[in-house]
Scaffold this motif. Structure first.
Motif, short mmCIF file in Angstrom:
data_model
loop_
_atom_site.label_atom_id
_atom_site.label_comp_id
_atom_site.label_asym_id
_atom_site.label_seq_id
_atom_site.Cartn_x
_atom_site.Cartn_y
_atom_site.Cartn_z
N ILE A 10 3.80 12.61 50.32
CA ILE A 10 4.54 13.64 51.06
C ILE A 10 4.76 14.85 50.15
O ILE A 10 5.27 14.72 49.05
CB ILE A 10 5.89 13.09 51.53
CG1 ILE A 10 5.67 11.93 52.51
CG2 ILE A 10 6.75 14.19 52.15
CD1 ILE A 10 6.91 11.13 52.81
N TYR A 11 4.37 16.04 50.66
CA TYR A 11 4.63 17.26 49.90
C TYR A 11 5.56 18.22 50.61
O TYR A 11 6.01 19.21 50.02
CB TYR A 11 3.33 17.96 49.48
CG TYR A 11 2.53 18.58 50.60
CD1 TYR A 11 2.79 19.89 51.00
CD2 TYR A 11 1.53 17.88 51.24
CE1 TYR A 11 2.06 20.48 52.02
CE2 TYR A 11 0.78 18.46 52.25
CZ TYR A 11 1.06 19.76 52.64
OH TYR A 11 0.33 20.34 53.64
N ASP A 12 5.91 17.94 51.88
CA ASP A 12 6.87 18.77 52.59
C ASP A 12 7.37 17.99 53.80
O ASP A 12 6.69 17.07 54.28
CB ASP A 12 6.23 20.08 53.05
CG ASP A 12 7.24 21.16 53.42
OD1 ASP A 12 8.46 20.94 53.20
OD2 ASP A 12 6.82 22.20 53.94
N MET A 43 0.71 19.67 42.20
CA MET A 43 2.11 19.68 42.60
C MET A 43 2.94 18.56 41.98
O MET A 43 4.16 18.70 41.85
CB MET A 43 2.16 19.57 44.13
CG MET A 43 3.54 19.72 44.71
SD MET A 43 3.48 19.71 46.51
CE MET A 43 3.78 21.40 46.86
N PHE A 44 2.29 17.46 41.59
CA PHE A 44 3.02 16.28 41.13
C PHE A 44 2.51 15.76 39.79
O PHE A 44 1.36 15.99 39.42
CB PHE A 44 2.87 15.13 42.15
CG PHE A 44 3.44 15.43 43.50
CD1 PHE A 44 4.79 15.29 43.75
CD2 PHE A 44 2.62 15.86 44.52
CE1 PHE A 44 5.31 15.57 45.00
CE2 PHE A 44 3.13 16.14 45.79
CZ PHE A 44 4.49 16.00 46.02
N ILE A 76 7.75 15.79 41.50
CA ILE A 76 7.30 17.17 41.68
C ILE A 76 7.37 17.90 40.35
O ILE A 76 8.30 17.70 39.57
CB ILE A 76 8.13 17.88 42.78
CG1 ILE A 76 7.40 19.10 43.28
CG2 ILE A 76 9.52 18.20 42.34
CD1 ILE A 76 7.80 19.52 44.66
N LYS A 77 6.34 18.71 40.08
CA LYS A 77 6.31 19.48 38.84
C LYS A 77 7.33 20.61 38.93
O LYS A 77 7.51 21.21 39.99
CB LYS A 77 4.93 20.08 38.61
CG LYS A 77 3.89 19.07 38.23
CD LYS A 77 2.57 19.75 37.97
CE LYS A 77 1.53 18.76 37.50
NZ LYS A 77 0.23 19.40 37.25
N MET A 78 7.97 20.90 37.84
CA MET A 78 8.90 22.02 37.77
C MET A 78 8.08 23.31 37.69
O MET A 78 7.07 23.36 37.01
CB MET A 78 9.81 21.90 36.55
CG MET A 78 10.67 20.66 36.57
SD MET A 78 11.72 20.52 38.04
CE MET A 78 12.88 21.80 37.69
N ALA A 79 8.53 24.33 38.38
CA ALA A 79 7.86 25.62 38.35
C ALA A 79 8.04 26.27 36.98
O ALA A 79 9.11 26.19 36.39
CB ALA A 79 8.41 26.52 39.43
N ARG A 80 6.98 26.89 36.50
CA ARG A 80 7.08 27.60 35.22
C ARG A 80 7.75 28.94 35.46
O ARG A 80 7.51 29.61 36.45
CB ARG A 80 5.69 27.85 34.64
CG ARG A 80 5.05 26.61 34.16
CD ARG A 80 3.79 27.00 33.44
NE ARG A 80 2.90 25.85 33.40
CZ ARG A 80 1.68 25.91 32.98
NH1 ARG A 80 1.17 27.05 32.55
NH2 ARG A 80 0.94 24.83 32.98
#
Length: 109
Positions: free
Chosen positions: A25-27, A92-93, A103-107
């Motif tokens: 699941i991504y959203d 994304m992960f 989930i990866k943290m946004a840079r």
């Protein structure tokens, strides 16, 4: 339409209740949020209710990878522990040692 709390979460691996595919699941949409054309393309006898969460998946079956939009009533947790091979998952992960996806943290600049 009354929305419900989602049973599944972003990063969770699930499988379809009736069809042979699984995904991550991504959203999540709290209620149906796709086109009427998409909705009407589903045979009426298997068409899910709109007043439930719908999930966006990076999905896969034995032959291919794709994006799916699936109602909560048609999903089950996947406990196989097998990684998801969809090419967008790594964007994304991250996959932890225990096999769970985060989930990866946004840079930030």
């Amino acid at each position: 339409m009354k929305s419900r709390t989602a049973k599944f979460s972003i990063g969770q691996v699930v499988r379809h209740r009736k069809y042979p595919f699984r995904g991550i699941i991504y959203d999540v949409d709290p209620v149906f949020s796709n086109t009427d054309e998409w909705w009407l393309a589903i045979p009426e006898e298997v068409r899910p209710h709109k007043d439930q969460p719908f999930y966006h998946l990076f999905a896969e079956n034995a032959d291919t990878e794709y994006v799916a939009y699936v109602s909560e009533q048609n999903l089950l947790p996947d406990s196989s522990g097998d990684p998801i091979r969809h090419p967008q998952v790594e964007e994304m992960f991250t996959r932890a040692v225990d096999g769970n996806y985060h989930i990866k943290m946004a840079r930030r600049n």
